[in-house]
Design an enzyme around this catalytic site. Structure first.
Site, PDB file in Angstrom:
ATOM      1  N   ILE A   1      41.685 103.518  68.210  1.00  0.00           N
ATOM      2  CA  ILE A   1      41.586 102.254  68.957  1.00  0.00           C
ATOM      3  C   ILE A   1      40.450 101.409  68.418  1.00  0.00           C
ATOM      4  O   ILE A   1      40.613 100.201  68.171  1.00  0.00           O
ATOM      5  CB  ILE A   1      41.423 102.532  70.471  1.00  0.00           C
ATOM      6  CG1 ILE A   1      42.668 103.242  70.999  1.00  0.00           C
ATOM      7  CG2 ILE A   1      41.185 101.224  71.232  1.00  0.00           C
ATOM      8  CD1 ILE A   1      42.599 103.679  72.442  1.00  0.00           C
TER       9      ILE A   1
ATOM     10  N   ASP B   1      29.862 105.555  64.634  1.00  0.00           N
ATOM     11  CA  ASP B   1      30.709 106.724  64.895  1.00  0.00           C
ATOM     12  C   ASP B   1      29.933 107.965  64.445  1.00  0.00           C
ATOM     13  O   ASP B   1      29.205 107.917  63.452  1.00  0.00           O
ATOM     14  CB  ASP B   1      32.022 106.606  64.113  1.00  0.00           C
ATOM     15  CG  ASP B   1      33.106 107.525  64.680  1.00  0.00           C
ATOM     16  OD1 ASP B   1      34.103 107.000  65.200  1.00  0.00           O
ATOM     17  OD2 ASP B   1      32.943 108.767  64.607  1.00  0.00           O
TER      18      ASP B   1
ATOM     19  N   ALA C   1      36.870 100.655  77.929  1.00  0.00           N
ATOM     20  CA  ALA C   1      38.265 101.033  78.192  1.00  0.00           C
ATOM     21  C   ALA C   1      38.510 102.405  77.579  1.00  0.00           C
ATOM     22  O   ALA C   1      39.590 102.689  77.087  1.00  0.00           O
ATOM     23  CB  ALA C   1      39.218 100.004  77.610  1.00  0.00           C
ATOM     24  N   SER C   2      37.444 103.261  77.579  1.00  0.00           N
ATOM     25  CA  SER C   2      37.645 104.592  76.989  1.00  0.00           C
ATOM     26  C   SER C   2      37.773 105.632  78.097  1.00  0.00           C
ATOM     27  O   SER C   2      38.887 105.890  78.561  1.00  0.00           O
ATOM     28  CB  SER C   2      36.520 104.932  76.012  1.00  0.00           C
ATOM     29  OG  SER C   2      35.255 104.937  76.627  1.00  0.00           O
TER      30      SER C   2
ATOM     31  N   ASP D   1      37.494  99.286  82.672  1.00  0.00           N
ATOM     32  CA  ASP D   1      38.878  99.682  82.954  1.00  0.00           C
ATOM     33  C   ASP D   1      38.962 101.124  83.456  1.00  0.00           C
ATOM     34  O   ASP D   1      39.976 101.525  84.026  1.00  0.00           O
ATOM     35  CB  ASP D   1      39.698  99.540  81.652  1.00  0.00           C
ATOM     36  CG  ASP D   1      41.183  99.812  81.853  1.00  0.00           C
ATOM     37  OD1 ASP D   1      41.756  99.240  82.802  1.00  0.00           O
ATOM     38  OD2 ASP D   1      41.760 100.579  81.060  1.00  0.00           O
TER      39      ASP D   1
ATOM     40  N   GLU E   1      38.429 107.771  90.006  1.00  0.00           N
ATOM     41  CA  GLU E   1      39.498 106.776  90.140  1.00  0.00           C
ATOM     42  C   GLU E   1      40.439 107.214  91.253  1.00  0.00           C
ATOM     43  O   GLU E   1      40.670 108.420  91.428  1.00  0.00           O
ATOM     44  CB  GLU E   1      40.268 106.654  88.813  1.00  0.00           C
ATOM     45  CG  GLU E   1      39.387 106.148  87.683  1.00  0.00           C
ATOM     46  CD  GLU E   1      40.112 106.037  86.339  1.00  0.00           C
ATOM     47  OE1 GLU E   1      41.310 106.371  86.270  1.00  0.00           O
ATOM     48  OE2 GLU E   1      39.467 105.606  85.361  1.00  0.00           O
TER      49      GLU E   1
ATOM     50  N   HIS F   1      42.459 101.066  85.142  1.00  0.00           N
ATOM     51  CA  HIS F   1      42.846 101.983  84.052  1.00  0.00           C
ATOM     52  C   HIS F   1      44.210 101.600  83.472  1.00  0.00           C
ATOM     53  O   HIS F   1      45.123 102.435  83.385  1.00  0.00           O
ATOM     54  CB  HIS F   1      42.866 103.439  84.550  1.00  0.00           C
ATOM     55  CG  HIS F   1      42.712 104.436  83.439  1.00  0.00           C
ATOM     56  ND1 HIS F   1      42.096 105.642  83.590  1.00  0.00           N
ATOM     57  CD2 HIS F   1      43.121 104.397  82.138  1.00  0.00           C
ATOM     58  CE1 HIS F   1      42.123 106.318  82.443  1.00  0.00           C
ATOM     59  NE2 HIS F   1      42.746 105.564  81.551  1.00  0.00           N
ATOM     60  N   ILE F   2      44.300 100.335  83.067  1.00  0.00           N
ATOM     61  CA  ILE F   2      45.593  99.859  82.543  1.00  0.00           C
ATOM     62  C   ILE F   2      45.456  99.411  81.085  1.00  0.00           C
ATOM     63  O   ILE F   2      46.316  98.677  80.577  1.00  0.00           O
ATOM     64  CB  ILE F   2      46.189  98.716  83.407  1.00  0.00           C
ATOM     65  CG1 ILE F   2      45.136  97.692  83.835  1.00  0.00           C
ATOM     66  CG2 ILE F   2      46.869  99.263  84.632  1.00  0.00           C
ATOM     67  CD1 ILE F   2      44.823  96.664  82.880  1.00  0.00           C
ATOM     68  N   GLY F   3      44.393  99.870  80.414  1.00  0.00           N
ATOM     69  CA  GLY F   3      44.186  99.463  79.020  1.00  0.00           C
ATOM     70  C   GLY F   3      45.413  99.695  78.154  1.00  0.00           C
ATOM     71  O   GLY F   3      45.757  98.882  77.304  1.00  0.00           O
ATOM     72  N   GLY F   4      46.084 100.796  78.383  1.00  0.00           N
ATOM     73  CA  GLY F   4      47.237 101.126  77.538  1.00  0.00           C
ATOM     74  C   GLY F   4      48.563 100.910  78.231  1.00  0.00           C
ATOM     75  O   GLY F   4      49.604 101.337  77.730  1.00  0.00           O
TER      76      GLY F   4
HETATM   77  P1  NAI Z   1      40.088 108.721  68.609  1.00  0.00           P
HETATM   78  O1  NAI Z   1      39.901 110.189  68.758  1.00  0.00           O
HETATM   79  O2  NAI Z   1      41.038 108.210  67.597  1.00  0.00           O
HETATM   80  O3  NAI Z   1      38.657 108.029  68.322  1.00  0.00           O
HETATM   81  C1  NAI Z   1      37.476 108.407  68.969  1.00  0.00           C
HETATM   82  C2  NAI Z   1      36.339 108.170  67.980  1.00  0.00           C
HETATM   83  O4  NAI Z   1      35.113 108.355  68.663  1.00  0.00           O
HETATM   84  C3  NAI Z   1      36.356 109.134  66.801  1.00  0.00           C
HETATM   85  O5  NAI Z   1      36.282 108.414  65.597  1.00  0.00           O
HETATM   86  C4  NAI Z   1      35.108 109.998  67.027  1.00  0.00           C
HETATM   87  O6  NAI Z   1      34.537 110.445  65.827  1.00  0.00           O
HETATM   88  C5  NAI Z   1      34.226 109.034  67.754  1.00  0.00           C
HETATM   89  N1  NAI Z   1      33.157 109.637  68.536  1.00  0.00           N
HETATM   90  C6  NAI Z   1      33.167 110.793  69.213  1.00  0.00           C
HETATM   91  N2  NAI Z   1      31.988 110.979  69.835  1.00  0.00           N
HETATM   92  C7  NAI Z   1      31.206 109.907  69.525  1.00  0.00           C
HETATM   93  C8  NAI Z   1      29.893 109.519  69.857  1.00  0.00           C
HETATM   94  N3  NAI Z   1      29.133 110.270  70.651  1.00  0.00           N
HETATM   95  N4  NAI Z   1      29.435 108.365  69.352  1.00  0.00           N
HETATM   96  C9  NAI Z   1      30.207 107.597  68.539  1.00  0.00           C
HETATM   97  N5  NAI Z   1      31.459 107.920  68.184  1.00  0.00           N
HETATM   98  C10 NAI Z   1      31.956 109.053  68.676  1.00  0.00           C
HETATM   99  O7  NAI Z   1      40.464 108.194  70.063  1.00  0.00           O
HETATM  100  P2  NAI Z   1      41.278 106.892  70.438  1.00  0.00           P
HETATM  101  O8  NAI Z   1      42.725 107.190  70.428  1.00  0.00           O
HETATM  102  O9  NAI Z   1      40.764 105.751  69.643  1.00  0.00           O
HETATM  103  O10 NAI Z   1      40.834 106.714  71.979  1.00  0.00           O
HETATM  104  C11 NAI Z   1      39.511 106.336  72.326  1.00  0.00           C
HETATM  105  C12 NAI Z   1      39.321 106.457  73.814  1.00  0.00           C
HETATM  106  O11 NAI Z   1      40.202 105.565  74.501  1.00  0.00           O
HETATM  107  C13 NAI Z   1      39.599 107.840  74.378  1.00  0.00           C
HETATM  108  O12 NAI Z   1      38.573 108.164  75.302  1.00  0.00           O
HETATM  109  C14 NAI Z   1      40.896 107.666  75.116  1.00  0.00           C
HETATM  110  O13 NAI Z   1      41.000 108.582  76.170  1.00  0.00           O
HETATM  111  C15 NAI Z   1      40.756 106.234  75.615  1.00  0.00           C
HETATM  112  N6  NAI Z   1      42.007 105.569  76.005  1.00  0.00           N
HETATM  113  C16 NAI Z   1      41.998 104.758  77.103  1.00  0.00           C
HETATM  114  C17 NAI Z   1      43.147 104.102  77.502  1.00  0.00           C
HETATM  115  C18 NAI Z   1      43.134 103.208  78.696  1.00  0.00           C
HETATM  116  O14 NAI Z   1      44.168 103.035  79.317  1.00  0.00           O
HETATM  117  N7  NAI Z   1      42.016 102.613  79.035  1.00  0.00           N
HETATM  118  C19 NAI Z   1      44.406 104.269  76.772  1.00  0.00           C
HETATM  119  C20 NAI Z   1      44.289 105.065  75.573  1.00  0.00           C
HETATM  120  C21 NAI Z   1      43.134 105.713  75.233  1.00  0.00           C
END
Ligand code: NAI
Length: 407
Positions: free
Chosen positions: A161, A180, A237-238, A263, A268, A291-294
């Protein structure tokens, strides 16, 4: 001859109003028994509904516990039509030889688009103007309202993301920096920052895209918020536990930062009837979303296709690529007429024993792949001679065997 179960005879049950294109894809692929149930079910009803199912598709409300799995000896795979998999006892599924799939990437674009929209709205102070207009106030003041062009977005977590946010941000003229913990290849003109604090000091928009885990808990806290510019905004939105909400509340009320879009929250509501409780409610400079980011139609469609395809590949060919709890074997075209899927405890001698059993039956191995992971091993063997009842009974009866099927 062992009673061969043709893969199109597999029953697939899809619960919780999974997008219709999942059933459509499975039907197109020749699965003739696909059943849809519009809701989640209690354990007893779930066990009843899945008695003959080889595969089940669920979303977040169906709980697949060890007890439920014990009552479903025919179940071969669980497919989560969502990102999260904590509704499934993953270890229990693994130890019963059941791979679990999900859709980790289908809503990446939806989250990234929302983040860019929120960045624009926050820098223009739209949430405050909107709230005032609703109260009958007419504030046309341009003070503190900025374009995003040439501003710096600081992305914390440059994964699927985060990297996509960077690409979209450049397309509206923003400069991109990221932090990262892994060494990530920068896309476009993005710049890697050596520390999180350096990013916080530099960015006009700080956006979080890290996983929710012990190491990321409250990474944005009072000290980190103090590093941000007073004109900067924060977007999360994580996961809910990466921002310390009490500290954010203070920073917003004391104008230490200019605004926020949140988000995801530490707690929740479990459903739409439960009240959403947060100290951030009522703050005009905060966008709150449930929590509707996705959550978009496109993401649901993508999830439907992505996960249904994983079910089809597993039932047809034993492919476990991208399973979240299981040794991964990528798609392998069948090299012979019969394929044996052998899931066993990861201990010495199992493959030797299995191959000795094949040899004793006069079976010639045409291709074989083995992957192991912690407690279990998964072997896929193609043979050109029909498999006998006696061989399957022998393989299934071995103390190390968790499960043995064939296609
Ligand atoms: P991803 O696994 O592809 O990327 C996460 C990145 O964070 C990785 O590059 C990792 O190395 C890095 N990372 C880990 N710990 C770290 C730290 N302490 N400092 C800096 N970087 C760090 O995950 P993706 O798919 O990009 O998702 C990211 C987040 O978004 C997840 O928490 C996921 O649950 C959340 N999410 C939220 C949604 C929503 O509806 N709001 C929908 C989809 C995902």
């Amino acid at each position: 001859m062992f009673n061969l179960m043709k893969s199109n005879m597999n029953q697939i049950v899809l619960l919780e109003k999974i997008h219709g294109n999942a059933a459509a894809l499975l039907t197109e692929q020749g699965f003739t028994d696909v059943r849809e149930i519009g809701s989640a079910l209690s354990d007893a009803d779930l066990i009843d509904a899945l008695q003959h199912a080889s595969a089940v598709g669920i979303r977040s409300r169906t709980h697949m516990s060890a007890t439920v799995l014990d009552a479903l000896p025919n179940l071969r795979t669980i497919a989560c039509f969502c990102i999260g998999t904590n509704q499934v006892d993953l270890h229990a599924a693994c130890m019963r030889g059941i791979p679990v799939f999900n859709a980790p990437f289908s809503n990446t674009r939806s989250v990234a688009e929302l983040v860019i929209a929120q960045a624009i709205l926050l820098l223009r102070r739209i949430p405050e103007k909107n709230a005032m207009a609703h109260r009958g106030q007419w504030d046309k003041d341009a003070q503190g309202a900025y374009e995003v062009r040439n501003k710096v977005v600081g992305i914390i977590g440059y994964g699927n993301i985060g990297a996509q946010v960077g690409i979209l941000a450049e397309s509206v003229g923003m400069r991109v920096c990221y932090f990262d913990v892994d060494n990530k290849l920068p896309l476009g003109n993005a710049q890697s920052m050596s520390t999180l604090d350096a990013l916080l000091r530099h960015a006009d928009v700080v956006t979080l895209h890290v996983p929710g885990e012990a190491a990321t808990e409250n990474i944005i806290n009072q000290e980190r918020l103090a590093c941000m510019k007073p004109s900067a905004v924060l977007i999360n939105a994580s996961r809910g536990n990466v921002v310390e909400i009490a500290a954010l509340d203070v920073a917003l009320r004391q104008k230490k930062i200019a605004g926020a879009a949140i988000d995801v929250f530490p707690t929740e509501p479990g459903n739409q009837h439960e009240e959403f409780i947060s100290p951030l409610r009522g703050l005009d400079n905060v966008i709150l979303t449930p929590h509707i980011g996705g959550s978009t139609e496109e993401a649901q469609e993508n999830i439907g296709r992505e996960v249904a395809d994983k079910i089809a590949r597993f039932l047809r060919a034993g492919t476990t690529r991208s399973a979240v709890n299981f040794p991964e074997i990528a798609y392998l075209p069948k090299h012979a007429r019969h394929r044996i899927l052998h899931i066993h405890r990861n201990e010495p001698g199992v493959i030797a024993q299995m191959n000795a059993a094949f040899a004793a039956e006069g079976l010639n191995i045409v291709a074989q792949q083995l992957q192991t992971q912690a407690d279990i091993g998964y072997a896929m063997t193609d043979v050109d001679t029909p498999i006998t009842d006696a061989l399957m009974t022998q393989l299934r009866g071995s103390p190390a065997t968790i499960r043995c099927d064939y296609l």
